[in-house]
Design a protein around this motif. Sequence first.
Motif, short mmCIF file in Angstrom:
data_model
loop_
_atom_site.label_atom_id
_atom_site.label_comp_id
_atom_site.label_asym_id
_atom_site.label_seq_id
_atom_site.Cartn_x
_atom_site.Cartn_y
_atom_site.Cartn_z
N VAL A 94 -4.62 17.35 1.37
CA VAL A 94 -5.09 16.52 0.01
C VAL A 94 -4.46 15.07 0.62
O VAL A 94 -3.14 15.00 0.74
CB VAL A 94 -4.89 16.74 -1.13
CG1 VAL A 94 -5.28 15.98 -2.05
CG2 VAL A 94 -5.67 18.00 -1.39
N THR A 95 -5.18 13.88 0.55
CA THR A 95 -4.61 12.61 0.73
C THR A 95 -5.00 11.64 0.07
O THR A 95 -6.23 11.56 -0.21
CB THR A 95 -4.82 12.28 2.18
OG1 THR A 95 -4.45 13.33 3.31
CG2 THR A 95 -4.27 10.86 2.77
N VAL A 96 -4.10 10.88 -0.50
CA VAL A 96 -4.39 9.63 -1.27
C VAL A 96 -4.13 8.38 -0.86
O VAL A 96 -3.02 8.34 -0.24
CB VAL A 96 -3.92 9.84 -2.79
CG1 VAL A 96 -4.18 8.67 -3.64
CG2 VAL A 96 -4.33 10.93 -3.49
N VAL A 97 -4.71 7.48 -0.52
CA VAL A 97 -4.42 6.10 0.05
C VAL A 97 -4.64 5.07 -1.16
O VAL A 97 -5.79 4.96 -1.76
CB VAL A 97 -5.52 5.90 1.11
CG1 VAL A 97 -5.13 4.35 1.66
CG2 VAL A 97 -5.06 6.97 2.34
N TYR B 7 -13.14 -3.23 -2.02
CA TYR B 7 -13.63 -2.12 -2.40
C TYR B 7 -12.91 -0.80 -1.78
O TYR B 7 -12.57 -0.98 -0.47
CB TYR B 7 -15.42 -1.77 -2.41
CG TYR B 7 -15.98 -2.69 -3.57
CD1 TYR B 7 -16.06 -2.42 -4.53
CD2 TYR B 7 -16.68 -3.63 -2.86
CE1 TYR B 7 -16.84 -3.20 -5.60
CE2 TYR B 7 -17.47 -4.41 -3.58
CZ TYR B 7 -17.57 -4.24 -4.97
OH TYR B 7 -18.35 -5.14 -5.86
N GLY B 8 -12.69 0.32 -2.52
CA GLY B 8 -11.80 1.41 -2.23
C GLY B 8 -12.44 1.93 -0.69
O GLY B 8 -12.04 2.30 0.21
N GLY B 9 -13.93 1.90 -0.79
CA GLY B 9 -14.75 2.69 0.31
C GLY B 9 -14.70 1.92 1.50
O GLY B 9 -14.82 2.21 2.62
N LEU B 10 -14.51 0.50 1.28
CA LEU B 10 -14.19 -0.31 2.57
C LEU B 10 -12.83 -0.60 3.08
O LEU B 10 -12.52 -0.95 4.34
CB LEU B 10 -15.03 -1.72 2.41
CG LEU B 10 -16.41 -1.83 1.69
CD1 LEU B 10 -16.84 -3.06 1.61
CD2 LEU B 10 -17.48 -1.20 2.95
N VAL B 11 -11.73 -0.57 2.28
CA VAL B 11 -10.58 -0.77 2.47
C VAL B 11 -9.55 0.39 2.67
O VAL B 11 -8.81 0.53 3.96
CB VAL B 11 -9.75 -1.82 1.41
CG1 VAL B 11 -8.23 -1.91 1.92
CG2 VAL B 11 -10.62 -3.19 1.37
N ALA B 12 -9.70 1.51 1.73
CA ALA B 12 -8.74 2.56 1.56
C ALA B 12 -9.48 3.92 2.47
O ALA B 12 -8.57 4.39 3.25
CB ALA B 12 -8.39 2.97 0.38
N ALA B 13 -10.62 3.93 2.31
CA ALA B 13 -11.29 5.17 3.11
C ALA B 13 -11.13 5.01 4.45
O ALA B 13 -10.78 6.00 5.14
CB ALA B 13 -12.75 4.98 2.69
N PRO B 14 -11.05 3.87 5.36
CA PRO B 14 -10.88 3.92 6.73
C PRO B 14 -9.55 4.30 7.04
O PRO B 14 -9.40 4.92 8.24
CB PRO B 14 -11.23 2.26 7.18
CG PRO B 14 -11.98 1.72 6.13
CD PRO B 14 -11.63 2.50 4.68
N GLY C 82 0.88 -1.28 0.13
CA GLY C 82 -0.05 -0.05 -0.10
C GLY C 82 0.89 1.30 -0.15
O GLY C 82 2.00 1.32 0.30
N THR C 83 0.39 2.38 -0.30
CA THR C 83 0.84 3.63 -0.34
C THR C 83 -0.04 4.86 0.09
O THR C 83 -1.26 4.64 0.04
CB THR C 83 1.59 4.00 -1.61
OG1 THR C 83 2.39 5.28 -1.71
CG2 THR C 83 0.55 4.17 -2.84
N LEU C 84 0.59 5.89 0.64
CA LEU C 84 -0.58 6.93 1.18
C LEU C 84 0.55 8.29 0.89
O LEU C 84 1.92 8.29 1.22
CB LEU C 84 -0.55 6.89 2.66
CG LEU C 84 -1.32 7.84 3.55
CD1 LEU C 84 -2.19 7.22 4.29
CD2 LEU C 84 -0.55 9.04 3.75
N VAL C 85 0.00 9.33 0.40
CA VAL C 85 0.44 10.62 0.12
C VAL C 85 -0.21 11.57 0.61
O VAL C 85 -1.65 11.76 0.48
CB VAL C 85 0.54 10.74 -1.42
CG1 VAL C 85 1.18 12.40 -1.50
CG2 VAL C 85 1.49 9.82 -1.89
N MET C 86 0.30 12.41 1.37
CA MET C 86 -0.49 13.63 2.07
C MET C 86 0.25 14.96 1.78
O MET C 86 1.20 15.13 2.11
CB MET C 86 -0.56 13.55 3.77
CG MET C 86 -1.46 14.81 4.40
SD MET C 86 -1.26 14.69 6.21
CE MET C 86 -2.12 13.09 6.47
N MET C 87 -0.51 15.97 0.95
CA MET C 87 -0.01 16.99 0.77
C MET C 87 -0.84 18.34 1.23
O MET C 87 -1.84 18.11 1.60
CB MET C 87 0.00 17.13 -0.97
CG MET C 87 0.81 16.45 -1.79
SD MET C 87 0.48 16.52 -3.58
CE MET C 87 0.70 18.34 -3.56
#
Length: 571
Positions: free
Chosen positions: A526-529, A540-547, A256-261
């Motif tokens: 702004v954050t991308v997961v 699903y993105g709403g169930l895995v990445a959103a939390p 996984g990866t996460l970016v916060m700007m």
Amino acid sequence: MSRRSDNTHNPTRAEVAPLGSGRFRFMLVMLVVAMLVLVGRIVDLNVLDRVFLQGQGDARTLRVETIDAHRGMISDRDGDPLAISTPVVTLWANPQQLPDDDIQRMMLARALAIELDDLNARIERYADYEFMYLRRRMTPAEAQKVIDLNVPGVYVKNEYKRYYPSGEVTAQLVGVTNVDDRGQEGLELAYNSYLTGTPGKRRVLKDRKGRLVRDLHLIKEAKPGGELTLSIDLRLQYMAYRELKAAVDENNADGGTLVMMDARNGEVLAMANAPSYNPNNRAELDVEGLRNQAITDAFEPGSVMKPLAMSAALESDQFSPDTIVDTSPGYMRVDEYTINDFRNYGKLDMGGILLHSSNVGMSRVALQLPEDAIWKRYYELGLGQARGTGFPGEATGSLPAPYNWSDSKRATLAYGYGVAVSALQLASAYTAIANQGRQLSPSLLKLEGEDPQGKPVIEPQIANNLLGMLEKIVQPGAGGARAMVPGYRIAGKTGTVRKVASTGYQQTAYRSLFAGIAPVSDPRIVTVVMIDNAKGQEYYGGLVAAPVFSRVVGKALRLLDVLPDKKEALK
């Protein structure tokens, strides 16, 4: 008895004197000559040949030594160290001077923490040379045990070793150096020439065993390398990495990866990847953990691209936020392909298309626009182009030029297929929605002076409309509900996209994404997961990445002292 005649003659002193006097004079002359020769030699050595002899003596005792310059420190935006240089000792030897005594060699091997057979084999291998390493980058305490043995032919060299206090948390971003303290990965490589110091020189006096007798004078002072201050906030970085790693483990994902700007100036406040590695201990290094996936890996993003494509539609004369699009019966045929929605959503306005993430709705919109309208918007947002961070291996992504495009290509481009982006590119694109239509370029270094204004890409009113549409997605009962942060208004978009293999799209492997903005009232981050191939019950993105977004952004807003929003009703 007759008296014998005595014919023996005893010489007088006067008769002997001439012979004794000659010997004396001869010895005296020889002594004088010897003294003259000795005096002459002394004069010759101390006057006539003094310069030559002194030079020869100096050549055997005077040395010019290199003074190592330590590498510049890398720190986070608040000055907390991310990479520092610590003094270490390297031991080397002249194999031709090492003793043959087994006991001394055994003691040397024991102090070096190596096997005697290995030491003997190495000495034999370098027997014809005058240099070999015994052990590099030892701690001073470890090296002192060897030095105290006073083994002939063993010498000391002082060096520096890179240490990374934050370990695996910032490993892929900061990078690593090699045994010679030169950058090999990440920012250590990108800024190697800046971080590398300039060695100095000094003249020293050593004895015949190479031991320092006296430090004579400094020839050139060592200059340390430059210091690098990153935009990263180590508090946010620790928290982002912890939550990302936990999500990867919980969902049995590949990574996984996460970016916060920072939504105000484009500074990257956090950039985390999983799996990672410990740069201070590379004995069991997994090469997969070396990549800074947030920058170097490009992937098809799926539905998180829909708001960006929608911006092109809303700026055309054909669509407004209230325009109704009929998505019935929940699928459509384009060329030889079938485009499906999760179910039949019927008639939807522009916000409804984003809320329900309708592929059919986005496709119908895209096919009514000029052929290159969405492509132009993606290009204006920097997709398919490097973001200029200077990071080694930065991905440009993929944005094929719109020549002879089929309708199916135009349709799929609108909902995030047929284009490849990095997580950093995606976060940068979303700053245009958060920043009144002005896109901010990402910066890995802390910015000084006034915040950049950004590049105008989306009309300000359209950006505000999109922000409102995305806020409705992060509400109870909506697809992004798990991204909600108590006390703050959040806007964002979910995405779930099939992974591509050599044989085509995989049926059971997905990337789960969430791209969001917080808070809506005055965007700060702004954050991308992205979670890669979650193999648990949910993908699903709403169930895995959103939390992950919710936990990370909620804590980040509090750490950044962002005041909670006042409750406002959604329009």
